[in-house]
Design a protein around this motif. Structure first.
Motif, PDB file in Angstrom:
ATOM      1  N   ILE A  81     -70.416 -29.412  15.736  1.00 41.58           N
ATOM      2  CA  ILE A  81     -71.559 -30.402  15.742  1.00 41.58           C
ATOM      3  C   ILE A  81     -72.166 -30.169  17.181  1.00 41.58           C
ATOM      4  O   ILE A  81     -73.320 -29.824  17.391  1.00 41.58           O
ATOM      5  N   PRO A  82     -71.389 -30.242  18.105  1.00 39.15           N
ATOM      6  CA  PRO A  82     -71.454 -29.830  19.445  1.00 39.15           C
ATOM      7  C   PRO A  82     -72.194 -28.405  20.107  1.00 39.15           C
ATOM      8  O   PRO A  82     -73.743 -28.599  20.338  1.00 39.15           O
ATOM      9  N   ILE A  83     -71.867 -27.233  19.149  1.00 38.95           N
ATOM     10  CA  ILE A  83     -72.481 -26.264  19.053  1.00 38.95           C
ATOM     11  C   ILE A  83     -73.629 -25.860  17.994  1.00 38.95           C
ATOM     12  O   ILE A  83     -74.734 -25.329  18.764  1.00 38.95           O
ATOM     13  N   ARG A  84     -73.772 -26.838  17.479  1.00 42.49           N
ATOM     14  CA  ARG A  84     -74.921 -26.617  16.578  1.00 42.49           C
ATOM     15  C   ARG A  84     -76.113 -27.366  16.987  1.00 42.49           C
ATOM     16  O   ARG A  84     -77.018 -26.851  16.900  1.00 42.49           O
ATOM     17  N   GLN A  89     -79.152 -25.157  16.587  1.00 47.38           N
ATOM     18  CA  GLN A  89     -78.788 -24.364  15.731  1.00 47.38           C
ATOM     19  C   GLN A  89     -79.562 -25.311  13.996  1.00 47.38           C
ATOM     20  O   GLN A  89     -78.340 -26.093  13.533  1.00 47.38           O
ATOM     21  N   TYR A  90     -80.587 -25.068  14.277  1.00 45.99           N
ATOM     22  CA  TYR A  90     -81.284 -26.360  13.160  1.00 45.99           C
ATOM     23  C   TYR A  90     -81.520 -26.150  11.991  1.00 45.99           C
ATOM     24  O   TYR A  90     -81.729 -26.660  10.907  1.00 45.99           O
ATOM     25  N   ASN A 148     -79.790 -28.853   9.553  1.00 41.28           N
ATOM     26  CA  ASN A 148     -78.503 -28.917  10.449  1.00 41.28           C
ATOM     27  C   ASN A 148     -78.737 -29.502  12.255  1.00 41.28           C
ATOM     28  O   ASN A 148     -77.160 -29.240  12.053  1.00 41.28           O
ATOM     29  N   ASN A 149     -79.216 -30.742  12.221  1.00 37.19           N
ATOM     30  CA  ASN A 149     -79.624 -31.002  13.335  1.00 37.19           C
ATOM     31  C   ASN A 149     -78.986 -32.610  13.524  1.00 37.19           C
ATOM     32  O   ASN A 149     -79.271 -33.599  14.675  1.00 37.19           O
ATOM     33  N   VAL A 161     -90.645 -32.699  13.948  1.00 40.32           N
ATOM     34  CA  VAL A 161     -90.353 -31.842  14.104  1.00 40.32           C
ATOM     35  C   VAL A 161     -89.193 -31.270  13.580  1.00 40.32           C
ATOM     36  O   VAL A 161     -89.478 -30.085  12.925  1.00 40.32           O
ATOM     37  N   GLY A 162     -88.311 -31.986  13.159  1.00 39.79           N
ATOM     38  CA  GLY A 162     -86.845 -31.844  12.210  1.00 39.79           C
ATOM     39  C   GLY A 162     -87.410 -31.551  11.347  1.00 39.79           C
ATOM     40  O   GLY A 162     -86.834 -30.028  10.322  1.00 39.79           O
ATOM     41  N   VAL A 163     -87.965 -32.035  10.606  1.00 41.64           N
ATOM     42  CA  VAL A 163     -88.481 -31.865   8.963  1.00 41.64           C
ATOM     43  C   VAL A 163     -89.530 -30.584   8.753  1.00 41.64           C
ATOM     44  O   VAL A 163     -89.277 -29.920   7.741  1.00 41.64           O
TER      45      VAL A 163
END
Length: 343
Positions: A84-87, A92-93, A123-124, A153-155
């Motif tokens: 999770i910290p890497i993503r 890495q969405y 993914n975020n 923004v995410g969607v």
């Protein structure tokens, strides 16, 4: 390279051998640095990776991960201590999971020979947020709260990725929702996806409630092209789809920062499989396919296509398939066959 736990090191060795073969064929130069970040490291040192692990990774072009997880280390520790910290730090969405029924691979579904689609998972954010907590631990009135976070923004960005991907494929997007029961976040998801769809008039799209969509994955998986869903929905659907394709052992994934500002991460999704670790029977195809996705992301599409062609060749023959696919081959024998197919 982070081989991780269990069969992770076995399948990463296979992916490395295939990468070496295809890169020699295409005159591509790759440099590898390996890290021992894992549950074993957690047991010995109290952390899945060192405190400066993220900063260490920041300078790489890509991360190739085997698997993490081991009995005795809680899953949320291994996940939130490494993946999770890497993503999230590296934005890495996009979690990209292609699904295919290859020739020679038997799907548990009758007539599922034309299955070829992609699950695009946000993914975020979504349901896997860090917002929430527990109170009154151990008491009769103990309470746990977990908040879902959906941003415009995410969607928007995950929907745009899905529509752009579909435009390069068969031009059809399915959006996973549950807006009839989840009253705030999923109607918002639907609204934003519809807004982004209007910017892609050449792509056909529809929206399906997650329960009906799961049933249709089983009843008519050949109808799908690109399926986009929230973090939770995309996670569940992609594993279901991998089972439809014959084995989760062949399922790859790409955790992408499409902007390439940060390194992206590539991993098979079969997990560390402690029950078969060290027996030489793990299916390496998921890791090899993940490596092909990495090559494509790094700009070596021809090399990536050759890796997939080698997979197709070996999967046709029972003698070069592992036992989970009805074959007789060991991990090493499949790896050798893939390398031979690459000439």
């Amino acid at each position: 390279m982070i081989p991780g736990d269990g069969i992770g090191s076995e399948v990463i060795d296979s992916a490395r051998a295939v990468l070496d073969a295809v890169c020699a064929r295409h005159s591509v130069s790759l440099e590898y640095t390996e890290f021992d970040w894992s549950c074993e490291r957690y047991a010995n040192e109290g952390a899945m990776m060192p405190a400066d692990g993220i900063e260490t990774l920041r300078g790489f072009d890509a991360i190739l991960l085997g698997a993490v997880g081991w009995p005795g280390v809680p899953d949320h520790v291994s996940l939130w201590g490494l993946l999770i910290p890497i993503r999230r730090t590296f934005r890495q969405y996009v979690n990209l999971r292609p699904i295919r029924v290859f020739e020679g691979v038997r799907s548990p579904l009758r007539g599922a020979d034309d299955v070829d689609f992609v699950v695009v998972r946000e993914n975020n954010e979504g349901e896997y947020s860090e917002v929430g907590g527990r109170v009154n631990r151990g008491l009769p009135d103990e309470l746990a709260v977990q908040e879902s976070i959906f941003t415009r923004v995410g969607v928007s960005r995950i929907a745009d990725f899905a529509f752009e991907l579909a435009a390069s494929r068969r031009g059809y997007v399915t959006s996973a929702t549950k807006s009839n029961g989840i009253v705030h976040t999923l109607p918002f998801w639907d609204e934003v996806v519809a807004e982004r769809a209007a910017r892609h008039p050449d792509v056909r799209w529809d929206s399906e409630h997650i329960d009906a969509l799961a049933a249709k994955f089983v009843l008519s998986p050949e109808r799908f092209d690109v399926v986009v869903g929230s973090n939770l929905f995309g996670d569940i659907l992609s594993d279901l789809a991998a089972a439809v394709a014959g084995s989760i052992g062949i399922a790859p994934s790409a955790n992408l920062d499409p902007t390439k500002e940060f390194p992206s991460m590539f991993e098979p999704v079969h997990g560390s499989a402690p029950d078969i670790a060290g027996q030489g029977i793990a299916n390496p195809v998921g890791a090899v396919w993940s490596a092909a996705l990495m090559l494509e992301h790094l700009g070596h599409a021809a090399a990536a296509a050759d890796v997939v062609a080698a997979m197709e060749t070996t999967l046709r023959d029972e003698a070069t398939r592992t036992k989970d696919l009805g074959g007789t081959a060991s991990t090493q024998e499949v790896t050798q066959a893939l390398v031979r197919a690459l000439g």
